[in-house]
Write a protein that holds these residues in place. Structure first.
Motif, PDB file in Angstrom:
ATOM      1  N   CYS A  68      -6.588  11.729   6.094  1.00 40.12           N
ATOM      2  CA  CYS A  68      -7.331  12.680   6.929  1.00 40.12           C
ATOM      3  C   CYS A  68      -8.662  12.081   7.371  1.00 40.12           C
ATOM      4  O   CYS A  68      -9.069  12.218   8.532  1.00 40.12           O
ATOM      5  N   LEU A  69      -9.346  11.378   6.451  1.00 41.60           N
ATOM      6  CA  LEU A  69     -10.621  10.779   6.794  1.00 41.60           C
ATOM      7  C   LEU A  69     -10.444   9.637   7.789  1.00 41.60           C
ATOM      8  O   LEU A  69     -11.253   9.451   8.706  1.00 41.60           O
ATOM      9  N   GLN A  70      -9.371   8.877   7.625  1.00 41.84           N
ATOM     10  CA  GLN A  70      -9.105   7.799   8.573  1.00 41.84           C
ATOM     11  C   GLN A  70      -8.856   8.341   9.978  1.00 41.84           C
ATOM     12  O   GLN A  70      -9.348   7.797  10.970  1.00 41.84           O
ATOM     13  N   ARG A  71      -8.114   9.443  10.071  1.00 39.81           N
ATOM     14  CA  ARG A  71      -7.865  10.050  11.378  1.00 39.81           C
ATOM     15  C   ARG A  71      -9.152  10.597  11.986  1.00 39.81           C
ATOM     16  O   ARG A  71      -9.372  10.497  13.196  1.00 39.81           O
ATOM     17  N   GLY A  72     -10.013  11.194  11.141  1.00 38.62           N
ATOM     18  CA  GLY A  72     -11.276  11.714  11.648  1.00 38.62           C
ATOM     19  C   GLY A  72     -12.177  10.625  12.182  1.00 38.62           C
ATOM     20  O   GLY A  72     -12.783  10.767  13.245  1.00 38.62           O
ATOM     21  N   ILE A  73     -12.261   9.508  11.467  1.00 39.72           N
ATOM     22  CA  ILE A  73     -13.084   8.389  11.923  1.00 39.72           C
ATOM     23  C   ILE A  73     -12.519   7.801  13.211  1.00 39.72           C
ATOM     24  O   ILE A  73     -13.262   7.471  14.147  1.00 39.72           O
ATOM     25  N   ARG A  74     -11.198   7.671  13.274  1.00 35.41           N
ATOM     26  CA  ARG A  74     -10.581   7.119  14.480  1.00 35.41           C
ATOM     27  C   ARG A  74     -10.814   8.032  15.679  1.00 35.41           C
ATOM     28  O   ARG A  74     -11.042   7.572  16.802  1.00 35.41           O
ATOM     29  N   ARG A  75     -10.796   9.335  15.462  1.00 34.67           N
ATOM     30  CA  ARG A  75     -11.015  10.275  16.555  1.00 34.67           C
ATOM     31  C   ARG A  75     -12.454  10.193  17.056  1.00 34.67           C
ATOM     32  O   ARG A  75     -12.708  10.244  18.264  1.00 34.67           O
ATOM     33  N   VAL A  76     -13.396  10.048  16.144  1.00 29.18           N
ATOM     34  CA  VAL A  76     -14.798   9.901  16.541  1.00 29.18           C
ATOM     35  C   VAL A  76     -14.998   8.619  17.338  1.00 29.18           C
ATOM     36  O   VAL A  76     -15.685   8.599  18.376  1.00 29.18           O
ATOM     37  N   GLN A  77     -14.398   7.545  16.891  1.00 35.83           N
ATOM     38  CA  GLN A  77     -14.536   6.269  17.599  1.00 35.83           C
ATOM     39  C   GLN A  77     -13.920   6.330  18.991  1.00 35.83           C
ATOM     40  O   GLN A  77     -14.485   5.781  19.945  1.00 35.83           O
ATOM     41  N   ASP A  78     -12.786   7.023  19.120  1.00 34.00           N
ATOM     42  CA  ASP A  78     -12.159   7.156  20.438  1.00 34.00           C
ATOM     43  C   ASP A  78     -13.029   7.978  21.386  1.00 34.00           C
ATOM     44  O   ASP A  78     -13.165   7.650  22.575  1.00 34.00           O
ATOM     45  N   LEU A  79     -13.618   9.057  20.867  1.00 37.79           N
ATOM     46  CA  LEU A  79     -14.491   9.884  21.708  1.00 37.79           C
ATOM     47  C   LEU A  79     -15.719   9.092  22.163  1.00 37.79           C
ATOM     48  O   LEU A  79     -16.142   9.201  23.316  1.00 37.79           O
ATOM     49  N   CYS A  80     -16.284   8.317  21.271  1.00 34.85           N
ATOM     50  CA  CYS A  80     -17.464   7.528  21.637  1.00 34.85           C
ATOM     51  C   CYS A  80     -17.118   6.482  22.696  1.00 34.85           C
ATOM     52  O   CYS A  80     -17.939   6.195  23.578  1.00 34.85           O
ATOM     53  N   LYS A  81     -15.916   5.931  22.640  1.00 39.41           N
ATOM     54  CA  LYS A  81     -15.513   4.966  23.657  1.00 39.41           C
ATOM     55  C   LYS A  81     -15.305   5.639  25.009  1.00 39.41           C
ATOM     56  O   LYS A  81     -15.671   5.104  26.054  1.00 39.41           O
ATOM     57  N   VAL A  82     -14.697   6.825  24.998  1.00 40.73           N
ATOM     58  CA  VAL A  82     -14.463   7.547  26.252  1.00 40.73           C
ATOM     59  C   VAL A  82     -15.790   7.945  26.895  1.00 40.73           C
ATOM     60  O   VAL A  82     -15.976   7.829  28.112  1.00 40.73           O
TER      61      VAL A  82
END
Length: 408
Positions: A68-82
């Motif tokens: 769950c934490l890995q998915r949350g971090i990945r989602r934050v990183q994707d949003l920051c890239k967008v």
């Protein structure tokens, strides 16, 4: 290679050092019991002293991230890239999502809310770094409802004790106008409709400041006001080619949604501009209406403070006029109502106090129900309780306020 000692399990002395998977282990060749494990890696604390520890105490075993934490971090990183945010923003948002998912308050929340935690952390980070980002932008990227996102955002702010500064109206104007498509040439946008972005933003901010000074912003959603102000500023820069364009077509060409209250905010802004135009000497010779006043927005904004002072009288002056019952003054009920509903006022026209729109055009109250038999039996001789008697006592200030309300 044989080693000294005996196996505690079977008592065999056939002990060998096995380098299976590149890790030194002491194993019993008879029963396969592992007597001692090798030294593979180190913890963060031991690394400072360059000491090796066992694998069971190493960082690889104890500090694994949950799925769950890995998915949350990945989602934050994707949003920051967008959103093309700086690296510092991404690091701060990742630290927030780690704290949130490890907090007991977010362990048992629904999966939908956990999906929105990453967006809330990015939103909080942008606000803290004074980066103009609206909640609607995040919700559109996450395909989320604004009500649910707002509830998760408030919970995150409360549980983690985060200090989030409010977004100023000027930052909101810049952010909202960044999404407009009228600042660059396109196949579906006529050439006269394309305008310089800096000019539109500067004039829109002036109109929004005017709306703030005339009570049009207080208690209202900011997006309809910014949309109406952007439409007026865009029209006033080239009125000859753009006066025929409606607000709905403007939003369609700009590629933004038309908020339903934007038409009302546009009407209120035009009424303020008409009253200001009536105070300019070189505009009194024209028959100003809601379309022709757009041509002179630049002059009206240039002399905004002077025109507002002359177009609207202060409230204390209105109280003095209301206190004189026999005079047909400009502050009388009929004059004030006509000035509020008219599109403009003539040269030397009637002035009214600068009040919020809810006091100028109050909503119709609901009709009261018909009195019942018990209510009709009231004679007026009933005793008044101590809590109710305060409603019948009025001081000098209340009397003046009551007379003012009667005058309106």
């Amino acid at each position: 290679m044989a080693a000294r000692g005996s196996c505690p399990g079977c008592g065999s002395a056939a002990l060998v050092e096995d380098s299976h998977y590149a890790q030194q282990q002491l194993v019993c060749a008879a029963c396969g019991c592992v007597l001692a494990e090798g030294l593979l890696t180190t913890t963060y604390a031991e690394e400072e002293h360059l000491r090796e520890v066992a694998y069971s105490q190493s960082t690889g075993q104890k500090e694994q991230l949950s799925r769950c934490l890995q998915r949350g971090i990945r989602r934050v990183q994707d949003l920051c890239k967008v959103l093309q945010l700086p690296t510092v923003f991404e690091e701060t948002a990742v630290s927030y999502v780690q704290r949130a998912l490890q907090h007991p308050s977010f362990h048992l929340v629904s999966l939908e809310k956990k999906e929105l935690l990453g967006g809330c952390c990015v939103f909080v980070t942008c606000r803290q770094h004074n980066w103009p980002l609206t909640m609607g932008t995040i919700c559109s990227l996450l395909y989320a409802k604004q009500e649910l996102f707002a509830s998760v955002y408030l919970s995150l702010q409360k549980e983690l004790g985060l200090s989030v500064p409010a977004l100023s109206l000027a930052d909101l104007v810049k952010t909202h106008l960044n999404s407009f498509r009228l600042f660059q040439h396109a196949a579906d946008i006529p050439a006269p409709f394309v305008e310089n972005k800096e000019k539109v933003v500067a004039r829109t901010m002036q109109i929004v400041e005017l709306a703030s000074e005339t009570w049009l912003v207080t208690g209202r959603h900011p997006i309809p006001i910014v949309t109406a102000a952007a439409f007026l500023s865009w029209q006033s820069l080239q009125p000859a080619a753009r006066l025929a364009c409606t607000l709905a077509r403007f939003c369609k060409l700009a590629g933004v949604d038309l908020p339903p209250p934007a038409h009302l905010r546009l009407k209120e802004l035009l009424e303020i501009l008409l009253r200001m135009a009536s105070q300019l000497a070189w505009l009194r010779v024209f028959n100003m209406d809601k379309k022709t006043v757009v041509k002179h927005i630049g002059d009206l904004l240039q002399h905004r403070i002077f025109l507002l002072k002359n177009a609207f009288c202060p409230e204390d002056e209105e109280e003095q006029r209301a206190a004189a019952p026999g005079e047909a003054s400009p502050g009388s009920p009929g004059a004030a109502g006509g000035a509020a509903q008219g599109e403009g006022c003539p040269s030397g026209g009637k002035r009214r106090p600068l009040l919020p729109p809810c006091l100028i055009n109050p909503r119709k109250r609901l009709r009261t129900a018909a009195p019942s038999a018990s209510d009709s039996a009231i004679t007026g001789e009933e005793p008044i309780s101590d809590s109710e008697i305060e409603q019948y006592l009025r001081g000098p200030e209340e009397i003046r306020a009551f007379r003012k309300a009667q005058a309106w």
